[in-house]
Design a protein around this motif. Structure first.
Motif, PDB file in Angstrom:
ATOM      1  N   ARG A 139      22.689  50.418  31.272  1.00 34.57           N
ATOM      2  CA  ARG A 139      21.618  50.175  32.230  1.00 34.57           C
ATOM      3  C   ARG A 139      21.603  51.183  33.372  1.00 34.57           C
ATOM      4  NH1 ARG A 139      23.224  44.674  32.348  1.00 34.57           N
ATOM      5  NH2 ARG A 139      23.848  44.968  34.512  1.00 34.57           N
ATOM      6  N   LEU A 140      22.571  52.081  33.397  1.00 34.19           N
ATOM      7  CA  LEU A 140      22.736  52.923  34.571  1.00 34.19           C
ATOM      8  C   LEU A 140      21.592  53.910  34.749  1.00 34.19           C
ATOM      9  CD1 LEU A 140      24.616  53.557  36.918  1.00 34.19           C
ATOM     10  CD2 LEU A 140      25.713  55.279  35.480  1.00 34.19           C
ATOM     11  N   ALA A 141      21.145  54.537  33.666  1.00 37.14           N
ATOM     12  CA  ALA A 141      20.128  55.586  33.784  1.00 37.14           C
ATOM     13  C   ALA A 141      18.828  55.062  34.400  1.00 37.14           C
ATOM     14  CB  ALA A 141      19.876  56.222  32.421  1.00 37.14           C
ATOM     15  N   PRO A 142      18.176  54.037  33.828  1.00 36.79           N
ATOM     16  CA  PRO A 142      16.925  53.568  34.454  1.00 36.79           C
ATOM     17  C   PRO A 142      17.139  52.909  35.810  1.00 36.79           C
ATOM     18  CG  PRO A 142      17.566  52.114  32.650  1.00 36.79           C
ATOM     19  CD  PRO A 142      18.491  53.283  32.601  1.00 36.79           C
ATOM     20  N   THR A 143      18.305  52.278  36.037  1.00 38.06           N
ATOM     21  CA  THR A 143      18.573  51.652  37.328  1.00 38.06           C
ATOM     22  C   THR A 143      18.676  52.707  38.425  1.00 38.06           C
ATOM     23  OG1 THR A 143      19.751  49.847  36.227  1.00 38.06           O
ATOM     24  CG2 THR A 143      20.116  50.118  38.585  1.00 38.06           C
ATOM     25  N   ALA A 144      19.389  53.803  38.138  1.00 32.19           N
ATOM     26  CA  ALA A 144      19.499  54.889  39.114  1.00 32.19           C
ATOM     27  C   ALA A 144      18.139  55.524  39.375  1.00 32.19           C
ATOM     28  CB  ALA A 144      20.482  55.940  38.613  1.00 32.19           C
ATOM     29  N   LEU A 145      17.292  55.609  38.343  1.00 33.67           N
ATOM     30  CA  LEU A 145      15.960  56.171  38.523  1.00 33.67           C
ATOM     31  C   LEU A 145      15.114  55.289  39.440  1.00 33.67           C
ATOM     32  CD1 LEU A 145      14.206  58.540  37.686  1.00 33.67           C
ATOM     33  CD2 LEU A 145      13.423  57.205  35.730  1.00 33.67           C
ATOM     34  N   LEU A 146      15.274  53.977  39.354  1.00 33.72           N
ATOM     35  CA  LEU A 146      14.559  53.076  40.255  1.00 33.72           C
ATOM     36  C   LEU A 146      14.952  53.307  41.702  1.00 33.72           C
ATOM     37  CD1 LEU A 146      14.706  49.749  38.212  1.00 33.72           C
ATOM     38  CD2 LEU A 146      12.643  51.038  38.799  1.00 33.72           C
ATOM     39  N   SER A 177       7.642  51.482  46.504  1.00 36.98           N
ATOM     40  CA  SER A 177       9.039  51.408  46.944  1.00 36.98           C
ATOM     41  C   SER A 177       9.576  49.986  46.850  1.00 36.98           C
ATOM     42  CB  SER A 177       9.168  51.933  48.374  1.00 36.98           C
ATOM     43  OG  SER A 177       8.822  53.307  48.452  1.00 36.98           O
ATOM     44  N   ALA A 178       8.776  49.012  47.284  1.00 37.77           N
ATOM     45  CA  ALA A 178       9.214  47.623  47.221  1.00 37.77           C
ATOM     46  C   ALA A 178       9.399  47.166  45.772  1.00 37.77           C
ATOM     47  CB  ALA A 178       8.202  46.727  47.931  1.00 37.77           C
ATOM     48  N   GLY A 179       8.482  47.560  44.894  1.00 39.93           N
ATOM     49  CA  GLY A 179       8.625  47.213  43.482  1.00 39.93           C
ATOM     50  C   GLY A 179       9.855  47.844  42.855  1.00 39.93           C
ATOM     51  N   SER A 180      10.162  49.069  43.254  1.00 37.04           N
ATOM     52  CA  SER A 180      11.358  49.736  42.732  1.00 37.04           C
ATOM     53  C   SER A 180      12.627  49.029  43.184  1.00 37.04           C
ATOM     54  CB  SER A 180      11.377  51.205  43.187  1.00 37.04           C
ATOM     55  OG  SER A 180      10.238  51.903  42.719  1.00 37.04           O
ATOM     56  N   VAL A 181      12.665  48.626  44.447  1.00 35.13           N
ATOM     57  CA  VAL A 181      13.832  47.893  44.955  1.00 35.13           C
ATOM     58  C   VAL A 181      13.980  46.556  44.233  1.00 35.13           C
ATOM     59  CG1 VAL A 181      14.813  46.767  46.983  1.00 35.13           C
ATOM     60  CG2 VAL A 181      13.784  49.024  47.191  1.00 35.13           C
ATOM     61  N   ALA A 182      12.863  45.853  44.015  1.00 34.92           N
ATOM     62  CA  ALA A 182      12.914  44.563  43.328  1.00 34.92           C
ATOM     63  C   ALA A 182      13.416  44.724  41.895  1.00 34.92           C
ATOM     64  CB  ALA A 182      11.531  43.916  43.347  1.00 34.92           C
ATOM     65  N   ALA A 183      12.906  45.727  41.171  1.00 39.18           N
ATOM     66  CA  ALA A 183      13.367  45.962  39.800  1.00 39.18           C
ATOM     67  C   ALA A 183      14.827  46.403  39.772  1.00 39.18           C
ATOM     68  CB  ALA A 183      12.481  47.013  39.134  1.00 39.18           C
ATOM     69  N   PHE A 184      15.236  47.181  40.777  1.00 38.88           N
ATOM     70  CA  PHE A 184      16.628  47.619  40.882  1.00 38.88           C
ATOM     71  C   PHE A 184      17.562  46.420  41.034  1.00 38.88           C
ATOM     72  CE2 PHE A 184      20.162  48.745  43.730  1.00 38.88           C
ATOM     73  CZ  PHE A 184      20.777  49.744  42.997  1.00 38.88           C
ATOM     74  N   LEU A 185      17.215  45.490  41.922  1.00 41.60           N
ATOM     75  CA  LEU A 185      18.035  44.300  42.125  1.00 41.60           C
ATOM     76  C   LEU A 185      18.019  43.395  40.890  1.00 41.60           C
ATOM     77  CD1 LEU A 185      17.061  43.431  45.814  1.00 41.60           C
ATOM     78  CD2 LEU A 185      19.149  44.551  45.001  1.00 41.60           C
ATOM     79  N   ALA A 186      16.869  43.289  40.240  1.00 35.54           N
ATOM     80  CA  ALA A 186      16.779  42.461  39.035  1.00 35.54           C
ATOM     81  C   ALA A 186      17.667  43.007  37.924  1.00 35.54           C
ATOM     82  CB  ALA A 186      15.332  42.376  38.566  1.00 35.54           C
ATOM     83  N   SER A 187      17.746  44.329  37.825  1.00 36.28           N
ATOM     84  CA  SER A 187      18.615  44.931  36.817  1.00 36.28           C
ATOM     85  C   SER A 187      20.085  44.712  37.143  1.00 36.28           C
ATOM     86  CB  SER A 187      18.313  46.427  36.707  1.00 36.28           C
ATOM     87  OG  SER A 187      19.134  47.048  35.735  1.00 36.28           O
ATOM     88  N   LEU A 188      20.447  44.858  38.429  1.00 33.49           N
ATOM     89  CA  LEU A 188      21.840  44.651  38.817  1.00 33.49           C
ATOM     90  C   LEU A 188      22.277  43.205  38.595  1.00 33.49           C
ATOM     91  CD1 LEU A 188      22.254  46.712  42.121  1.00 33.49           C
ATOM     92  CD2 LEU A 188      22.974  47.328  39.806  1.00 33.49           C
ATOM     93  N   LEU A 189      21.360  42.255  38.819  1.00 34.94           N
ATOM     94  CA  LEU A 189      21.686  40.840  38.671  1.00 34.94           C
ATOM     95  C   LEU A 189      21.604  40.364  37.222  1.00 34.94           C
ATOM     96  CD1 LEU A 189      19.803  39.412  41.795  1.00 34.94           C
ATOM     97  CD2 LEU A 189      22.258  39.838  41.544  1.00 34.94           C
ATOM     98  N   LEU A 191      18.855  40.147  35.421  1.00 32.12           N
ATOM     99  CA  LEU A 191      17.567  39.537  35.096  1.00 32.12           C
ATOM    100  C   LEU A 191      16.724  40.444  34.213  1.00 32.12           C
ATOM    101  CD1 LEU A 191      16.702  38.073  38.626  1.00 32.12           C
ATOM    102  CD2 LEU A 191      17.849  36.935  36.705  1.00 32.12           C
ATOM    103  N   PHE A 192      16.923  41.757  34.310  1.00 34.79           N
ATOM    104  CA  PHE A 192      16.232  42.738  33.475  1.00 34.79           C
ATOM    105  C   PHE A 192      17.244  43.363  32.522  1.00 34.79           C
ATOM    106  CE2 PHE A 192      12.338  44.063  36.258  1.00 34.79           C
ATOM    107  CZ  PHE A 192      11.861  42.770  36.163  1.00 34.79           C
ATOM    108  N   ASP A 193      16.886  43.440  31.239  1.00 37.63           N
ATOM    109  CA  ASP A 193      17.724  44.176  30.309  1.00 37.63           C
ATOM    110  C   ASP A 193      17.340  45.660  30.353  1.00 37.63           C
ATOM    111  OD1 ASP A 193      15.250  44.180  29.130  1.00 37.63           O
ATOM    112  OD2 ASP A 193      15.857  43.158  27.288  1.00 37.63           O
ATOM    113  N   TYR A 194      17.920  46.445  29.449  1.00 35.06           N
ATOM    114  CA  TYR A 194      17.662  47.890  29.467  1.00 35.06           C
ATOM    115  C   TYR A 194      16.180  48.192  29.287  1.00 35.06           C
ATOM    116  CZ  TYR A 194      17.927  52.835  28.212  1.00 35.06           C
ATOM    117  OH  TYR A 194      17.737  54.198  28.160  1.00 35.06           O
ATOM    118  N   ARG A 195      15.554  47.537  28.332  1.00 37.52           N
ATOM    119  CA  ARG A 195      14.154  47.826  28.030  1.00 37.52           C
ATOM    120  C   ARG A 195      13.246  47.488  29.214  1.00 37.52           C
ATOM    121  NH1 ARG A 195      11.220  48.935  23.618  1.00 37.52           N
ATOM    122  NH2 ARG A 195       9.047  48.271  23.537  1.00 37.52           N
ATOM    123  N   ALA A 196      13.471  46.316  29.828  1.00 41.49           N
ATOM    124  CA  ALA A 196      12.649  45.923  30.977  1.00 41.49           C
ATOM    125  C   ALA A 196      12.866  46.868  32.150  1.00 41.49           C
ATOM    126  CB  ALA A 196      12.969  44.488  31.380  1.00 41.49           C
TER     127      ALA A 196
END
Length: 304
Positions: A139-146, A177-189, A191-196
Motif C-alpha cells: 500500500r505504500l506507493a499509492p499512499t505516499a502519492l496521496l 487536498s482534503a480528499g487526499s488527506v482523507a484517502a491517506f488516513l483511510a488507507s493507513l487505517l 479502510l481502503f485496500d490497494y485498489r481503492a
C-alpha cells in the motif's frame, strides 16, 4: 512460476511483492529466478500472475550476468534520481526553516511523498529499507502519492495566490487536498485496500491537474513568470503521465525509458518549480523593501 521438462515438474518458485525479501529466489529488486536449463532439451514455462492493479509483464530470459548488468543500470538511474530528490528536499527544508515560508514546507512534503512512491514502485524500498514488511509495501506507493497530492494542492494555491485571485479555484484545490488527506488516513487505517487507494490517487491527481493547468495557463498568458514556470512543470508531468498510461495500456513497449518516463517527468516538474520558489522569495523581498522617497529642495522666498 512452473518449469516443466519432458512433462515433469522441474522447478516451482513464488515471486512478487507480497513475498518477504529474504524468501525471494534471487536477492534482487526485480522478480527473477534461476532456471536450470540444458541445451537441446525442450521445456515449458508457466506463469500464474495475480495483481489488484494494472499489470505490466516485461518478461525476458537472460543469462545471470545479463540480468545483473540490467539491474546495475536501473540501480544507477534510481540512485541518480533519488540523489537529486534528496538535494531538493534538503534545499527546501533549509529555506523553510530559515524563512518560515509555507511554500517551501509544502514543496518538501511533495518531494518526500513522491520519492517514497517511486522507491516503492521500483522495488528499491523493499530491497533496502523494509525487507519483511510486505503489507506496508503493497500500500505504500499509492499512499505516499496521496500525501504528495495533499501538499500539491496547497502548493498550487499558495504559489498562484488563489485565495485572493480566484476564490473558486482556491476552494477546489482545498477540496483536492482534503480528499487526499482523507484517502491517506483511510488507507493507513485499513479502510481502503490497494485498489481503492490507487483509484483515489488517480482520480484526485486528475482533479488537481484539471484545475491547476488552466489557472497556470491563464497566468502565463498575462506573462506572469510564476504562471509560465508552473505551466512548464505541469506539462512535463503530463507528458510523463501520458507515457505511463500508454505503458499500462500496452501502447508502448516496456523498456527502461518507458518505465521511467513518469519519474523523469516528475523530476523535471520539481526542478522547474524550484524557479517558482525563487520567484516567490523575490516577491516577498520586494514587498518587504521600504518605500524610497526622493529628496526635494524647495526654493526659498528670495529664489522664488
Amino acid at each position: 512460476l512452473y518449469l516443466f521438462g519432458d512433462g515433469e515438474l522441474i522447478l516451482q518458485r513464488r515471486l512478487g511483492a507480497a513475498q518477504p525479501f529474504a524468501q525471494r529466489p534471487l536477492p534482487s529488486r526485480s522478480h527473477a529466478a534461476l532456471l536450470p536449463l540444458s541445451a537441446g532439451k525442450r521445456y515449458e514455462l508457466y506463469l500464474r500472475v495475480r495483481t489488484p492493479s494494472a499489470m505490466v509483464l516485461p518478461l525476458a530470459l537472460l543469462k545471470p550476468e545479463q540480468h545483473q548488468l540490467r539491474e546495475y543500470r536501473v540501480q544507477l538511474v534510481q540512485g541518480l534520481i533519488t540523489g537529486i530528490a534528496a538535494t531538493l528536499l534538503v534545499y527546501s527544508l533549509i529555506h523553510w526553516w530559515s524563512l518560515r515560508n509555507r511554500l517551501f514546507g509544502l514543496y518538501a512534503v511533495m518531494i518526500c511523498g513522491s520519492s517514497v512512491f517511486f522507491l516503492a514502485y521500483f522495488g528499491i524500498a523493499q530491497q533496502y529499507f523494509w525487507n519483511e514488511q510486505t503489507s506496508l509495501t503493497l500500500r505504500l506507493a499509492p499512499t505516499a502519492l496521496l500525501l504528495a497530492l495533499a501538499a500539491g494542492g496547497q502548493f498550487v494555491a499558495h504559489a498562484l495566490n488563489t485565495r485572493c485571485n480566484n476564490p473558486r479555484l482556491h476552494r477546489g484545490l482545498a477540496l483536492v487536498s482534503a480528499g487526499s488527506v482523507a484517502a491517506f488516513l483511510a488507507s493507513l487505517l485499513g479502510l481502503f485496500d490497494y485498489r481503492a487507494t490507487q483509484i483515489s490517487a488517480t482520480i484526485l491527481g486528475l482533479l488537481l491537474m484539471l484545475q491547476a493547468v488552466p489557472a497556470a495557463w491563464s497566468r502565463a498568458r498575462r506573462r506572469d513568470p510564476i504562471g509560465v514556470y508552473m505551466l512548464l512543470g505541469w506539462t512535463s508531468y503530463l507528458l510523463g503521465s501520458i507515457a505511463m498510461a500508454g505503458l499500462l495500456r500496452g501502447l508502448l513497449p516496456a523498456s527502461v525509458w518507458s518505465q521511467h518516463s513518469f519519474q523523469w517527468g516528475w523530476l523535471a516538474e520539481m526542478l522547474v518549480w524550484v524557479r517558482v520558489l525563487g520567484l516567490n522569495i523575490e516577491s516577498v523581498r520586494r514587498a518587504a523593501e521600504p518605500v524610497s522617497y526622493t529628496h526635494l529642495t524647495l526654493p526659498t522666498n528670495r529664489e522664488v
